[in-house]
Design a protein around this motif. Structure first.
Motif, short mmCIF file in Angstrom:
data_model
loop_
_atom_site.label_atom_id
_atom_site.label_comp_id
_atom_site.label_asym_id
_atom_site.label_seq_id
_atom_site.Cartn_x
_atom_site.Cartn_y
_atom_site.Cartn_z
N VAL A 1 -7.19 0.76 -7.14
CA VAL A 1 -6.25 1.38 -7.81
C VAL A 1 -5.33 2.39 -7.20
O VAL A 1 -4.39 2.49 -7.30
CB VAL A 1 -6.77 1.65 -9.26
N HIS A 2 -6.41 3.30 -6.46
CA HIS A 2 -5.93 4.43 -5.81
C HIS A 2 -4.77 3.68 -4.76
O HIS A 2 -3.66 4.17 -4.61
CB HIS A 2 -7.02 5.23 -5.25
N PHE A 3 -5.10 2.82 -3.85
CA PHE A 3 -4.78 2.41 -2.73
C PHE A 3 -3.28 1.67 -3.13
O PHE A 3 -2.29 2.04 -2.75
CB PHE A 3 -5.56 1.43 -1.90
N GLY A 4 -3.54 0.77 -4.15
CA GLY A 4 -2.13 0.11 -4.67
C GLY A 4 -1.14 1.03 -5.26
O GLY A 4 -0.03 0.76 -5.14
N VAL A 5 -1.51 2.08 -6.08
CA VAL A 5 -0.81 3.10 -6.74
C VAL A 5 0.08 3.69 -5.51
O VAL A 5 1.17 3.86 -5.61
CB VAL A 5 -1.54 3.86 -7.70
N VAL A 6 -0.81 4.19 -4.47
CA VAL A 6 -0.04 4.81 -3.21
C VAL A 6 1.06 3.96 -2.80
O VAL A 6 1.95 4.48 -2.46
CB VAL A 6 -1.07 5.36 -2.49
N VAL A 7 0.59 2.76 -2.53
CA VAL A 7 1.35 1.97 -1.80
C VAL A 7 2.67 1.53 -2.51
O VAL A 7 3.92 1.70 -2.14
CB VAL A 7 0.69 0.46 -1.46
N LEU A 8 2.51 1.25 -3.69
CA LEU A 8 3.56 0.96 -4.79
C LEU A 8 4.64 2.24 -4.95
O LEU A 8 5.77 2.09 -4.89
CB LEU A 8 3.23 0.63 -6.06
#
Length: 125
Positions: free
Chosen positions: A17-24
């Protein structure tokens, strides 16, 4: 051993979740990576607390009322470490996704120890 497996599964979910939110947030909202990291942390915290309270450390079963402020402190300490290491790696020119991946792994061990031995541990009556 079961607790460690749940910790890994919950931690991996929160990290995703953390990684995906940052990338998005970087790609779609054009946020700076360090700012996007704050947003990613906030959303991942919710996944992490619920998962760890209900699954990883359920056998220790501190009440949510007892565990939430302690886990919040652990998470904030982890995030402060995360943000500092992330800034250093970004400053060294490491690509933001690789830097974030390395930082998330590094903070996991500290979170495990503090969560297991303090945040979710039931207080003696």
């Amino acid at each position: 051993m079961r607790s460690l497996l749940w910790f890994g599964a919950v931690g991996a979910s929160a990290a995703a979740v953390h990684f995906g939110v940052v990338v998005l947030a970087v790609k779609l909202l054009d946020l700076a990576p360090l700012l996007a990291n704050v947003l990613g942390f906030m959303l991942a915290f919710c996944v992490s607390f619920v998962g760890h309270h209900r699954l990883s450390f359920a056998a220790q079963q501190a009440s949510g009322r007892q565990a939430l402020p302690r886990f919040a402190l652990v998470a904030l300490l982890g995030f402060a470490s995360n943000e500092l290491m992330y800034a250093v790696l970004l400053g060294l020119g490491v690509e933001y996704r690789l830097a974030l991946f390395l930082v998330l792994l590094a903070v996991a061990a500290m979170t495990w120890l503090l969560s297991r031995h303090w945040a979710f541990k039931r207080r003696a009556a």
